[in-house]
Enzyme design. Sequence first.
Site, PDB file in Angstrom:
ATOM      1  N   HIS A   1      -3.600  -5.209   0.429  1.00  0.00           N
ATOM      2  CA  HIS A   1      -3.170  -5.488   1.752  1.00  0.00           C
ATOM      3  C   HIS A   1      -3.247  -6.995   1.993  1.00  0.00           C
ATOM      4  CE1 HIS A   1      -2.997  -1.639   3.862  1.00  0.00           C
ATOM      5  NE2 HIS A   1      -3.784  -1.287   2.955  1.00  0.00           N
TER       6      HIS A   1
ATOM      7  N   GLU B   1      -1.909  -8.901   3.988  1.00  0.00           N
ATOM      8  CA  GLU B   1      -1.996  -9.319   5.447  1.00  0.00           C
ATOM      9  C   GLU B   1      -3.352  -9.521   5.894  1.00  0.00           C
ATOM     10  OE1 GLU B   1      -1.408  -6.599   4.047  1.00  0.00           O
ATOM     11  OE2 GLU B   1      -1.710  -4.891   5.574  1.00  0.00           O
TER      12      GLU B   1
ATOM     13  N   SER C   1       2.240 -14.977  31.987  1.00  0.00           N
ATOM     14  CA  SER C   1       3.036 -15.105  33.045  1.00  0.00           C
ATOM     15  C   SER C   1       3.415 -16.342  33.437  1.00  0.00           C
ATOM     16  CB  SER C   1       2.703 -14.058  34.483  1.00  0.00           C
ATOM     17  OG  SER C   1       1.574 -14.781  34.816  1.00  0.00           O
ATOM     18  N   SER C   2       2.403 -17.351  33.542  1.00  0.00           N
ATOM     19  CA  SER C   2       2.540 -18.649  33.598  1.00  0.00           C
ATOM     20  C   SER C   2       3.521 -19.611  32.632  1.00  0.00           C
ATOM     21  CB  SER C   2       1.132 -19.589  33.437  1.00  0.00           C
ATOM     22  OG  SER C   2       0.348 -18.971  34.134  1.00  0.00           O
TER      23      SER C   2
ATOM     24  N   CYS D   1       0.761  -1.207   0.014  1.00  0.00           N
ATOM     25  CA  CYS D   1       0.157  -0.115   0.134  1.00  0.00           C
ATOM     26  C   CYS D   1       1.008   1.205   0.026  1.00  0.00           C
ATOM     27  CB  CYS D   1      -0.897  -0.029   1.400  1.00  0.00           C
ATOM     28  SG  CYS D   1      -2.380   1.190   1.061  1.00  0.00           S
TER      29      CYS D   1
ATOM     30  N   GLY E   1      -1.922 -15.833  37.210  1.00  0.00           N
ATOM     31  CA  GLY E   1      -2.731 -17.024  36.671  1.00  0.00           C
ATOM     32  C   GLY E   1      -3.093 -16.867  35.172  1.00  0.00           C
ATOM     33  N   GLY E   2      -2.564 -16.007  34.656  1.00  0.00           N
ATOM     34  CA  GLY E   2      -2.816 -15.625  33.117  1.00  0.00           C
ATOM     35  C   GLY E   2      -1.963 -16.397  32.393  1.00  0.00           C
ATOM     36  N   VAL E   3      -2.042 -16.693  30.912  1.00  0.00           N
ATOM     37  CA  VAL E   3      -1.197 -17.380  30.093  1.00  0.00           C
ATOM     38  C   VAL E   3       0.243 -16.951  29.947  1.00  0.00           C
ATOM     39  CG1 VAL E   3      -0.831 -18.509  27.896  1.00  0.00           C
ATOM     40  CG2 VAL E   3      -3.346 -17.758  28.729  1.00  0.00           C
TER      41      VAL E   3
END
Length: 517
Positions: free
Chosen positions: A167, A169, A226-227, A79, A222-224
Amino acid sequence: MQQKILILDFGSQTTQLIGRRVRELDTFCEIVPYNKFPKDDKSIIGVILSGSPFSVYDKESFKIDLDEIRGKYPILGICYGAQFISYTLGGNVEPAGSREYGRQNLGFIDKSNKLFKGFDDNSQVWMSHGDTITKIPQGFKVIASTESVENAAYYSEKDNIWGVQFHPEVFHSLQGTLLLKNFVVDICGGKQDWSAASFIDTTVAELKSQLGNDKVVLGLSGGVDSSVAAVLLNKAIGKNLTCIFVNNGLLRKNEFTDVLRDYECLGLNVIGVDASEKFYSELAGVEEPEKKRKIIGKGFVDVFNAEAKKIKDVKWLGQGTIYPDRIESLNITGKTIKSHHNVGGLPKDMQLQLCEPLRWLFKDEVRRVGRQLGMPEHLIKRHPFPGPGLGVRILGDITPEKVRVLQDADDIFIRGLKEWKTKDANGNEVSLYDQVWQAGVILLPVKSVGVMGDERTYERAVALRAVTSADAMTADWAHLPYEFLAKVSNDIINKVKGVNRVAYDISSKPPATIEWE
Ligand code: XMP
Protein backbone atom coordinates in the site's frame (compact mmCIF):
# COMPACT_ATOMS: atom_id res chain seq x y z
CA MET A 1 -9.24 21.18 -19.08
CA GLN A 2 -8.26 20.13 -15.56
CA GLN A 3 -6.35 16.84 -15.75
CA LYS A 4 -7.58 14.09 -13.48
CA ILE A 5 -6.42 10.80 -12.00
CA LEU A 6 -9.39 8.48 -11.60
CA ILE A 7 -9.44 6.18 -8.57
CA LEU A 8 -11.74 3.17 -8.82
CA ASP A 9 -12.91 2.24 -5.34
CA PHE A 10 -13.15 -1.48 -4.63
CA GLY A 11 -14.07 -0.85 -1.00
CA SER A 12 -10.71 -0.55 0.77
CA GLN A 13 -10.47 1.51 3.92
CA THR A 14 -7.51 3.35 2.42
CA THR A 15 -9.13 4.48 -0.85
CA GLN A 16 -9.66 8.03 0.42
CA LEU A 17 -6.06 8.09 1.52
CA ILE A 18 -4.96 7.33 -2.06
CA GLY A 19 -7.01 10.34 -3.13
CA ARG A 20 -5.42 12.57 -0.53
CA ARG A 21 -1.93 11.48 -1.52
CA VAL A 22 -2.59 12.24 -5.19
CA ARG A 23 -3.94 15.68 -4.26
CA GLU A 24 -0.82 16.28 -2.18
CA LEU A 25 1.02 15.95 -5.49
CA ASP A 26 -1.00 18.97 -6.66
CA THR A 27 -2.92 16.77 -9.04
CA PHE A 28 -6.68 16.60 -9.18
CA CYS A 29 -8.26 13.20 -8.67
CA GLU A 30 -11.70 11.76 -8.32
CA ILE A 31 -12.80 8.66 -6.44
CA VAL A 32 -15.70 6.71 -7.98
CA PRO A 33 -17.23 3.32 -7.14
CA TYR A 34 -15.53 0.49 -9.10
CA ASN A 35 -18.56 0.07 -11.38
CA LYS A 36 -19.04 3.73 -12.26
CA PHE A 37 -16.18 4.50 -14.62
CA PRO A 38 -17.05 7.74 -16.47
CA LYS A 39 -16.39 6.53 -20.01
CA ASP A 40 -16.77 9.88 -21.72
CA ASP A 41 -14.54 11.84 -19.39
CA LYS A 42 -11.73 13.21 -21.55
CA SER A 43 -9.80 14.68 -18.64
CA ILE A 44 -8.62 11.33 -17.22
CA ILE A 45 -4.86 10.82 -17.54
CA GLY A 46 -4.48 7.64 -15.48
CA VAL A 47 -6.44 5.13 -13.42
CA ILE A 48 -5.74 3.64 -9.99
CA LEU A 49 -7.53 0.49 -8.80
CA SER A 50 -7.84 0.45 -5.00
CA GLY A 51 -7.66 -2.40 -2.52
CA SER A 52 -10.72 -4.27 -1.30
CA PRO A 53 -11.94 -6.24 1.73
CA PHE A 54 -12.65 -9.16 -0.65
CA SER A 55 -10.56 -11.90 -2.21
CA VAL A 56 -10.84 -12.19 -6.00
CA TYR A 57 -12.38 -15.62 -5.34
CA ASP A 58 -15.21 -14.34 -3.15
CA LYS A 59 -18.53 -14.71 -4.95
CA GLU A 60 -19.52 -11.19 -4.01
CA SER A 61 -16.15 -9.61 -4.88
CA PHE A 62 -16.22 -6.46 -7.01
CA LYS A 63 -15.25 -7.01 -10.64
CA ILE A 64 -14.97 -4.76 -13.69
CA ASP A 65 -14.47 -5.28 -17.42
CA LEU A 66 -10.76 -4.48 -17.56
CA ASP A 67 -10.92 -4.05 -21.35
CA GLU A 68 -12.82 -0.81 -20.85
CA ILE A 69 -9.66 0.81 -19.54
CA ARG A 70 -6.79 -1.48 -20.58
CA GLY A 71 -4.51 0.16 -23.14
CA LYS A 72 -6.43 3.44 -22.91
CA TYR A 73 -4.78 4.87 -19.79
CA PRO A 74 -1.78 4.02 -17.63
CA ILE A 75 -3.15 1.80 -14.83
CA LEU A 76 -1.86 1.21 -11.31
CA GLY A 77 -3.40 -1.63 -9.30
CA ILE A 78 -2.93 -1.50 -5.53
CA CYS A 79 -3.27 -4.68 -3.44
CA TYR A 80 -6.64 -6.18 -4.52
CA GLY A 81 -6.40 -3.96 -7.61
CA ALA A 82 -3.11 -5.65 -8.53
CA GLN A 83 -4.47 -9.11 -7.72
CA PHE A 84 -7.62 -8.52 -9.74
CA ILE A 85 -5.64 -7.44 -12.81
CA SER A 86 -3.30 -10.41 -12.50
CA TYR A 87 -6.17 -12.87 -11.96
CA THR A 88 -8.18 -11.46 -14.89
CA LEU A 89 -5.29 -11.56 -17.34
CA GLY A 90 -4.28 -15.17 -16.67
CA GLY A 91 -2.04 -15.05 -13.59
CA ASN A 92 -2.62 -16.98 -10.37
CA VAL A 93 -3.82 -15.61 -7.07
CA GLU A 94 -3.88 -17.91 -4.04
CA PRO A 95 -4.43 -17.60 -0.31
CA ALA A 96 -1.12 -16.61 1.25
CA GLY A 97 0.43 -19.24 3.54
CA SER A 98 0.24 -16.78 6.36
CA ARG A 99 -1.51 -13.43 6.16
CA GLU A 100 0.98 -11.00 4.68
CA TYR A 101 0.69 -8.11 7.02
CA GLY A 102 2.89 -5.28 8.27
CA ARG A 103 6.22 -3.73 7.40
CA GLN A 104 8.38 -5.49 4.82
CA ASN A 105 11.40 -4.50 2.76
CA LEU A 106 11.75 -4.64 -1.00
CA GLY A 107 14.91 -6.77 -1.21
CA PHE A 108 14.67 -6.67 -5.00
CA ILE A 109 13.72 -3.48 -6.87
CA ASP A 110 14.00 -2.91 -10.62
CA LYS A 111 15.15 0.68 -10.36
CA SER A 112 15.22 1.04 -14.13
CA ASN A 113 11.44 0.85 -14.09
CA LYS A 114 9.77 4.28 -14.07
CA LEU A 115 7.63 3.35 -11.07
CA PHE A 116 10.67 2.90 -8.84
CA LYS A 117 12.78 5.83 -10.05
CA GLY A 118 14.74 7.22 -7.10
CA PHE A 119 13.95 4.35 -4.73
CA ASP A 120 16.42 3.32 -2.02
CA ASP A 121 17.64 -0.26 -1.65
CA ASN A 122 15.46 -2.30 0.69
CA SER A 123 12.77 0.37 0.75
CA GLN A 124 10.19 -0.32 3.46
CA VAL A 125 6.59 -1.01 2.37
CA TRP A 126 3.36 -1.89 4.15
CA MET A 127 1.56 -5.12 3.24
CA SER A 128 -1.94 -6.09 4.24
CA HIS A 129 -3.43 -8.97 2.30
CA GLY A 130 -4.75 -12.50 2.75
CA ASP A 131 -4.27 -13.57 -0.90
CA THR A 132 -1.07 -13.33 -2.87
CA ILE A 133 -0.14 -13.38 -6.54
CA THR A 134 1.68 -16.66 -7.13
CA LYS A 135 2.05 -16.25 -10.91
CA ILE A 136 1.90 -13.08 -12.97
CA PRO A 137 0.26 -13.06 -16.42
CA GLN A 138 2.29 -13.87 -19.52
CA GLY A 139 4.28 -10.91 -20.81
CA PHE A 140 4.29 -9.27 -17.35
CA LYS A 141 7.51 -8.67 -15.47
CA VAL A 142 8.27 -8.75 -11.73
CA ILE A 143 9.77 -5.41 -10.73
CA ALA A 144 9.97 -5.77 -6.94
CA SER A 145 10.01 -8.56 -4.33
CA THR A 146 10.23 -8.92 -0.59
CA GLU A 147 11.55 -11.95 1.27
CA SER A 148 8.09 -13.49 1.52
CA VAL A 149 6.26 -11.86 -1.41
CA GLU A 150 7.94 -12.66 -4.69
CA ASN A 151 5.52 -10.74 -6.91
CA ALA A 152 5.36 -7.61 -4.76
CA ALA A 153 5.18 -5.42 -7.90
CA TYR A 154 4.77 -6.13 -11.59
CA TYR A 155 4.72 -4.30 -14.92
CA SER A 156 3.29 -4.88 -18.38
CA GLU A 157 4.88 -2.67 -20.97
CA LYS A 158 2.38 -3.66 -23.65
CA ASP A 159 -0.65 -2.80 -21.49
CA ASN A 160 0.87 0.15 -19.67
CA ILE A 161 -0.10 -1.53 -16.38
CA TRP A 162 1.66 -1.54 -13.01
CA GLY A 163 0.59 -3.50 -9.96
CA VAL A 164 1.81 -3.36 -6.36
CA GLN A 165 0.63 -5.70 -3.62
CA PHE A 166 1.73 -3.28 -0.90
CA HIS A 167 0.00 0.00 0.00
CA PRO A 168 2.00 3.05 -1.20
CA GLU A 169 -0.66 5.38 0.24
CA VAL A 170 -0.02 4.50 3.89
CA PHE A 171 2.56 6.19 6.03
CA HIS A 172 4.54 3.00 6.72
CA SER A 173 5.42 2.64 3.02
CA LEU A 174 8.26 5.09 3.43
CA GLN A 175 8.69 5.89 -0.27
CA GLY A 176 5.02 5.47 -1.13
CA THR A 177 4.61 9.14 -2.05
CA LEU A 178 7.57 8.87 -4.41
CA LEU A 179 5.96 5.82 -6.07
CA LEU A 180 2.67 7.67 -6.52
CA LYS A 181 4.55 10.70 -7.86
CA ASN A 182 6.39 8.48 -10.34
CA PHE A 183 3.05 7.12 -11.52
CA VAL A 184 1.07 10.37 -11.54
CA VAL A 185 3.74 12.72 -12.89
CA ASP A 186 6.23 10.65 -14.91
CA ILE A 187 3.98 7.89 -16.18
CA CYS A 188 0.63 9.69 -16.56
CA GLY A 189 2.07 13.13 -17.35
CA GLY A 190 0.37 14.98 -14.49
CA LYS A 191 1.23 18.68 -14.66
CA GLN A 192 0.90 19.27 -10.89
CA ASP A 193 -1.12 22.40 -11.47
CA TRP A 194 -3.88 21.80 -8.90
CA SER A 195 -3.16 24.44 -6.28
CA ALA A 196 -5.19 26.54 -3.87
CA ALA A 197 -4.68 29.57 -6.11
CA SER A 198 -5.77 27.76 -9.28
CA PHE A 199 -8.74 26.28 -7.42
CA ILE A 200 -9.85 29.74 -6.30
CA ASP A 201 -9.51 31.20 -9.81
CA THR A 202 -11.48 28.45 -11.53
CA THR A 203 -14.10 28.17 -8.78
CA VAL A 204 -14.77 31.90 -8.63
CA ALA A 205 -15.13 31.97 -12.43
CA GLU A 206 -17.48 28.96 -12.32
CA LEU A 207 -19.57 30.45 -9.52
CA LYS A 208 -19.90 33.71 -11.43
CA SER A 209 -21.21 31.95 -14.51
CA GLN A 210 -23.37 29.49 -12.54
CA LEU A 211 -25.00 32.09 -10.31
CA GLY A 212 -25.06 35.18 -12.53
CA ASN A 213 -27.07 37.74 -10.61
CA ASP A 214 -28.90 35.17 -8.43
CA LYS A 215 -29.09 35.48 -4.67
CA VAL A 216 -27.58 32.89 -2.35
CA VAL A 217 -28.19 32.25 1.34
CA LEU A 218 -25.69 30.34 3.49
CA GLY A 219 -25.72 29.20 7.12
CA LEU A 220 -22.48 29.90 8.96
CA SER A 221 -21.46 27.72 11.89
CA GLY A 222 -18.18 29.36 12.85
CA GLY A 223 -16.36 26.27 11.54
CA VAL A 224 -13.73 26.22 8.79
CA ASP A 225 -15.83 24.73 6.00
CA SER A 226 -18.81 27.07 6.04
CA SER A 227 -16.51 30.07 6.59
CA VAL A 228 -14.28 29.27 3.59
CA ALA A 229 -17.34 28.54 1.43
CA ALA A 230 -18.76 31.94 2.38
CA VAL A 231 -15.55 33.85 1.61
CA LEU A 232 -15.26 32.11 -1.76
CA LEU A 233 -18.87 32.89 -2.65
CA ASN A 234 -18.40 36.46 -1.46
CA LYS A 235 -15.45 36.81 -3.83
CA ALA A 236 -17.62 35.59 -6.69
CA ILE A 237 -20.95 37.33 -6.07
CA GLY A 238 -20.38 39.87 -3.28
CA LYS A 239 -23.55 41.29 -1.77
CA ASN A 240 -25.78 38.76 -3.51
CA LEU A 241 -24.62 36.37 -0.78
CA THR A 242 -26.38 36.63 2.57
CA CYS A 243 -24.94 34.63 5.46
CA ILE A 244 -26.92 33.68 8.55
CA PHE A 245 -25.19 32.92 11.83
CA VAL A 246 -27.48 31.61 14.57
CA ASN A 247 -26.68 31.78 18.27
CA ASN A 248 -28.38 28.73 19.76
CA GLY A 249 -27.16 29.66 23.23
CA LEU A 250 -24.84 26.64 23.18
CA LEU A 251 -21.81 28.25 21.58
CA ARG A 252 -18.52 28.79 23.41
CA LYS A 253 -18.02 31.82 25.65
CA ASN A 254 -18.17 35.07 23.60
CA GLU A 255 -18.13 33.02 20.39
CA PHE A 256 -21.22 34.63 18.89
CA THR A 257 -19.82 38.17 19.09
CA ASP A 258 -16.21 37.21 18.31
CA VAL A 259 -17.05 35.17 15.23
CA LEU A 260 -19.59 37.68 14.01
CA ARG A 261 -16.88 40.34 14.17
CA ASP A 262 -14.49 38.07 12.23
CA TYR A 263 -17.10 37.59 9.52
CA GLU A 264 -17.74 41.30 9.27
CA CYS A 265 -14.01 41.97 8.99
CA LEU A 266 -13.93 39.52 6.09
CA GLY A 267 -16.46 41.71 4.33
CA LEU A 268 -19.27 39.18 4.52
CA ASN A 269 -22.87 40.27 4.40
CA VAL A 270 -23.91 38.46 7.57
CA ILE A 271 -27.00 38.46 9.75
CA GLY A 272 -26.44 37.35 13.35
CA VAL A 273 -29.54 35.99 15.05
CA ASP A 274 -29.48 35.50 18.80
CA ALA A 275 -32.08 32.80 19.42
CA SER A 276 -30.68 31.56 22.75
CA GLU A 277 -33.93 32.01 24.66
CA LYS A 278 -35.91 29.96 22.13
CA PHE A 279 -33.44 27.08 22.45
CA TYR A 280 -33.28 27.23 26.26
CA SER A 281 -37.05 27.14 26.58
CA GLU A 282 -37.44 24.26 24.11
CA LEU A 283 -34.69 22.30 25.84
CA ALA A 284 -35.90 22.83 29.40
CA GLY A 285 -36.13 19.54 31.26
CA VAL A 286 -34.99 17.39 28.30
CA GLU A 287 -32.32 14.87 29.33
CA GLU A 288 -32.13 12.34 26.52
CA PRO A 289 -29.16 13.11 24.16
CA GLU A 290 -30.88 12.27 20.87
CA LYS A 291 -33.93 14.27 21.84
CA LYS A 292 -31.71 17.24 22.65
CA ARG A 293 -29.99 16.86 19.27
CA LYS A 294 -33.34 16.81 17.45
CA ILE A 295 -34.61 19.92 19.24
CA ILE A 296 -31.38 21.83 18.53
CA GLY A 297 -31.33 20.70 14.87
CA LYS A 298 -34.96 21.63 14.27
CA GLY A 299 -34.52 24.92 16.14
CA PHE A 300 -31.70 25.87 13.79
CA VAL A 301 -33.76 25.05 10.70
CA ASP A 302 -36.70 27.11 12.02
CA VAL A 303 -34.57 30.18 12.73
CA PHE A 304 -32.60 29.84 9.48
CA ASN A 305 -35.74 29.47 7.38
CA ALA A 306 -37.47 32.41 8.98
CA GLU A 307 -34.46 34.61 8.16
CA ALA A 308 -33.94 33.18 4.68
CA LYS A 309 -37.55 33.88 3.78
CA LYS A 310 -37.02 37.56 4.50
CA ILE A 311 -34.52 37.77 1.64
CA LYS A 312 -36.26 38.53 -1.61
CA ASP A 313 -35.86 36.21 -4.61
CA VAL A 314 -33.23 33.95 -3.11
CA LYS A 315 -32.54 31.04 -5.50
CA TRP A 316 -29.63 29.11 -4.00
CA LEU A 317 -28.58 27.56 -0.71
CA GLY A 318 -24.80 27.70 -0.26
CA GLN A 319 -23.20 24.93 1.80
CA GLY A 320 -19.70 24.08 2.98
CA THR A 321 -20.01 20.39 2.06
CA ILE A 322 -16.55 18.92 1.43
CA TYR A 323 -15.42 15.97 -0.69
CA PRO A 324 -15.26 13.26 2.02
CA ASP A 325 -18.93 14.00 2.85
CA ARG A 326 -19.89 13.30 -0.74
CA ILE A 327 -17.77 10.38 -1.85
CA GLU A 328 -20.16 7.61 -2.69
CA SER A 329 -19.18 4.85 -0.34
CA LEU A 330 -19.60 1.17 -1.09
CA ASN A 331 -21.38 -1.03 1.33
CA ILE A 332 -20.42 -4.64 1.52
CA THR A 333 -23.15 -5.80 -0.85
CA GLY A 334 -21.59 -3.68 -3.60
CA LYS A 335 -24.47 -1.26 -3.71
CA THR A 336 -23.42 2.35 -3.60
CA ILE A 337 -24.73 4.48 -0.82
CA LYS A 338 -24.43 8.25 -0.74
CA SER A 339 -23.49 10.04 2.42
CA HIS A 340 -26.45 12.19 3.35
CA HIS A 341 -26.54 15.85 2.56
CA ASN A 342 -27.49 18.05 5.42
CA VAL A 343 -30.41 19.79 3.73
CA GLY A 344 -33.24 18.27 5.76
CA GLY A 345 -35.99 20.61 6.81
CA LEU A 346 -35.57 23.26 4.11
CA PRO A 347 -38.80 24.99 3.24
CA LYS A 348 -40.12 23.38 0.08
CA ASP A 349 -41.85 26.58 -0.99
CA MET A 350 -38.49 28.29 -1.39
CA GLN A 351 -37.26 25.67 -3.88
CA LEU A 352 -33.60 26.44 -3.38
CA GLN A 353 -30.90 24.88 -5.50
CA LEU A 354 -27.72 23.66 -3.81
CA CYS A 355 -24.40 25.40 -4.36
CA GLU A 356 -21.40 23.63 -2.79
CA PRO A 357 -18.15 25.36 -3.83
CA LEU A 358 -15.93 23.10 -1.67
CA ARG A 359 -17.41 19.87 -2.97
CA TRP A 360 -14.11 18.67 -4.43
CA LEU A 361 -11.86 19.49 -1.48
CA PHE A 362 -10.39 17.42 1.31
CA LYS A 363 -10.21 19.10 4.73
CA ASP A 364 -6.52 20.05 4.49
CA GLU A 365 -7.21 21.60 1.07
CA VAL A 366 -10.05 23.69 2.53
CA ARG A 367 -7.52 25.11 4.99
CA ARG A 368 -5.04 25.85 2.18
CA VAL A 369 -7.73 27.64 0.21
CA GLY A 370 -8.76 29.63 3.31
CA ARG A 371 -5.17 30.77 3.84
CA GLN A 372 -4.83 31.70 0.17
CA LEU A 373 -8.01 33.76 0.53
CA GLY A 374 -6.32 35.68 3.34
CA MET A 375 -8.54 34.43 6.16
CA PRO A 376 -7.16 34.80 9.71
CA GLU A 377 -5.24 31.84 11.07
CA HIS A 378 -7.46 31.45 14.15
CA LEU A 379 -10.49 30.80 11.89
CA ILE A 380 -8.55 28.34 9.74
CA LYS A 381 -7.09 26.34 12.61
CA ARG A 382 -10.30 26.17 14.57
CA HIS A 383 -11.04 22.78 16.13
CA PRO A 384 -14.15 20.96 14.94
CA PHE A 385 -17.16 21.75 17.14
CA PRO A 386 -20.38 19.72 17.12
CA GLY A 387 -23.52 21.29 15.63
CA PRO A 388 -25.45 20.87 18.93
CA GLY A 389 -22.53 22.61 20.65
CA LEU A 390 -22.34 22.60 24.42
CA GLY A 391 -25.75 20.91 24.38
CA VAL A 392 -24.05 17.51 24.10
CA ARG A 393 -21.39 18.49 26.65
CA ILE A 394 -23.87 19.23 29.43
CA LEU A 395 -24.87 15.74 30.48
CA GLY A 396 -28.53 15.64 31.37
CA ASP A 397 -30.87 18.61 31.16
CA ILE A 398 -29.71 22.06 30.02
CA THR A 399 -30.21 25.31 31.91
CA PRO A 400 -28.74 28.77 31.20
CA GLU A 401 -26.84 28.53 34.49
CA LYS A 402 -25.19 25.24 33.49
CA VAL A 403 -24.27 26.78 30.13
CA ARG A 404 -22.61 29.67 31.96
CA VAL A 405 -20.58 27.32 34.19
CA LEU A 406 -19.49 25.20 31.24
CA GLN A 407 -18.63 28.22 29.06
CA ASP A 408 -16.39 29.60 31.80
CA ALA A 409 -14.59 26.30 32.43
CA ASP A 410 -14.26 25.60 28.68
CA ASP A 411 -12.87 29.08 28.08
CA ILE A 412 -10.10 28.52 30.65
CA PHE A 413 -9.18 25.18 29.09
CA ILE A 414 -9.19 26.38 25.47
CA ARG A 415 -7.34 29.62 26.22
CA GLY A 416 -4.82 27.61 28.22
CA LEU A 417 -4.23 25.26 25.27
CA LYS A 418 -3.64 28.24 22.99
CA GLU A 419 -1.24 29.93 25.38
CA TRP A 420 0.87 26.88 26.35
CA LYS A 421 3.75 26.65 23.89
CA THR A 422 5.61 23.49 23.05
CA LYS A 423 7.73 22.12 20.16
CA ASP A 424 6.46 20.01 17.26
CA ALA A 425 8.37 17.10 15.71
CA ASN A 426 10.45 19.54 13.62
CA GLY A 427 11.42 21.67 16.61
CA ASN A 428 9.08 24.54 15.68
CA GLU A 429 7.20 26.36 18.44
CA VAL A 430 3.50 25.49 18.43
CA SER A 431 0.68 25.73 20.94
CA LEU A 432 -0.93 22.71 22.56
CA TYR A 433 -4.13 23.84 20.83
CA ASP A 434 -2.49 23.26 17.44
CA GLN A 435 -1.33 19.83 18.49
CA VAL A 436 -4.72 18.42 19.39
CA TRP A 437 -7.58 17.63 17.03
CA GLN A 438 -10.33 18.77 19.33
CA ALA A 439 -10.80 19.73 22.98
CA GLY A 440 -13.54 20.81 25.35
CA VAL A 441 -14.96 20.53 28.83
CA ILE A 442 -17.89 18.32 29.83
CA LEU A 443 -20.21 19.28 32.63
CA LEU A 444 -20.99 16.14 34.61
CA PRO A 445 -24.37 15.49 36.23
CA VAL A 446 -22.80 14.80 39.62
CA LYS A 447 -21.83 16.91 42.58
CA SER A 448 -18.87 16.10 44.75
CA VAL A 449 -17.69 17.11 48.18
CA GLY A 450 -14.74 19.45 48.52
CA VAL A 451 -13.20 21.85 50.95
CA MET A 452 -12.40 25.51 50.35
CA GLY A 453 -10.85 27.41 53.24
CA ASP A 454 -12.68 26.11 56.28
CA GLU A 455 -15.83 25.42 54.34
CA ARG A 456 -17.13 22.15 53.09
CA THR A 457 -18.36 22.51 49.49
CA TYR A 458 -20.76 20.37 47.50
CA GLU A 459 -20.43 21.40 43.87
CA ARG A 460 -20.17 20.23 40.28
CA ALA A 461 -17.46 18.11 38.69
CA VAL A 462 -16.22 18.71 35.12
CA ALA A 463 -14.17 16.53 32.81
CA LEU A 464 -11.57 17.82 30.36
CA ARG A 465 -11.47 16.09 26.97
CA ALA A 466 -8.66 16.54 24.42
CA VAL A 467 -7.95 14.09 21.60
CA THR A 468 -5.56 13.60 18.75
CA SER A 469 -7.02 12.26 15.50
CA ALA A 470 -6.75 12.41 11.72
CA ASP A 471 -10.42 12.28 10.83
CA ALA A 472 -12.51 11.84 14.04
CA MET A 473 -13.23 8.22 13.04
CA THR A 474 -10.66 7.06 15.57
CA ALA A 475 -9.02 9.16 18.25
CA ASP A 476 -6.56 8.90 21.10
CA TRP A 477 -6.64 10.96 24.30
CA ALA A 478 -4.03 13.70 24.08
CA HIS A 479 -1.07 13.18 26.39
CA LEU A 480 -1.10 16.75 27.72
CA PRO A 481 1.70 17.73 30.13
CA TYR A 482 0.86 17.18 33.82
CA GLU A 483 1.94 20.74 34.65
CA PHE A 484 -0.54 22.08 32.13
CA LEU A 485 -3.38 19.91 33.45
CA ALA A 486 -2.55 20.97 37.01
CA LYS A 487 -2.70 24.65 36.05
CA VAL A 488 -6.01 24.30 34.20
CA SER A 489 -7.52 22.34 37.10
CA ASN A 490 -6.45 25.02 39.60
CA ASP A 491 -7.69 27.85 37.42
CA ILE A 492 -11.08 26.24 36.86
CA ILE A 493 -11.67 25.42 40.53
CA ASN A 494 -10.51 28.85 41.68
CA LYS A 495 -12.30 30.91 39.05
CA VAL A 496 -15.44 29.09 38.03
CA LYS A 497 -18.09 29.40 40.65
CA GLY A 498 -19.91 26.12 41.13
CA VAL A 499 -17.09 23.71 40.18
CA ASN A 500 -14.91 22.01 42.79
CA ARG A 501 -13.47 19.01 40.92
CA VAL A 502 -11.74 18.46 37.55
CA ALA A 503 -11.11 15.06 35.91
CA TYR A 504 -9.23 14.25 32.69
CA ASP A 505 -10.79 11.81 30.24
CA ILE A 506 -8.25 9.17 29.17
CA SER A 507 -10.46 7.05 26.90
CA SER A 508 -9.66 6.45 23.26
CA LYS A 509 -12.13 6.06 20.39
CA PRO A 510 -13.14 3.30 19.94
CA PRO A 511 -14.49 2.10 22.30
CA ALA A 512 -15.39 5.55 23.70
CA THR A 513 -16.46 8.45 21.46
CA ILE A 514 -15.06 11.97 21.36
CA GLU A 515 -18.22 13.57 22.76
CA TRP A 516 -19.78 12.16 25.91
CA GLU A 517 -23.32 12.25 24.56
P1 XMP B 1 -17.97 11.28 18.28
O1 XMP B 1 -18.49 11.79 19.59
O2 XMP B 1 -19.01 10.50 17.52
O3 XMP B 1 -17.67 12.58 17.42
O4 XMP B 1 -16.68 10.53 18.42
C1 XMP B 1 -16.98 12.58 16.18
C2 XMP B 1 -16.94 14.01 15.67
O5 XMP B 1 -18.27 14.46 15.36
C3 XMP B 1 -18.62 15.57 16.17
N1 XMP B 1 -20.01 15.39 16.55
C4 XMP B 1 -21.04 16.05 15.98
N2 XMP B 1 -21.05 16.99 15.02
N3 XMP B 1 -23.41 17.10 15.18
C5 XMP B 1 -22.26 17.53 14.64
O6 XMP B 1 -22.28 18.41 13.76
C6 XMP B 1 -23.48 16.15 16.16
O7 XMP B 1 -24.56 15.79 16.64
C7 XMP B 1 -22.21 15.61 16.58
N4 XMP B 1 -21.89 14.66 17.50
C8 XMP B 1 -20.52 14.54 17.45
C9 XMP B 1 -17.66 15.53 17.35
O8 XMP B 1 -17.50 16.82 17.93
C10 XMP B 1 -16.41 15.00 16.70
O9 XMP B 1 -15.71 16.02 15.99
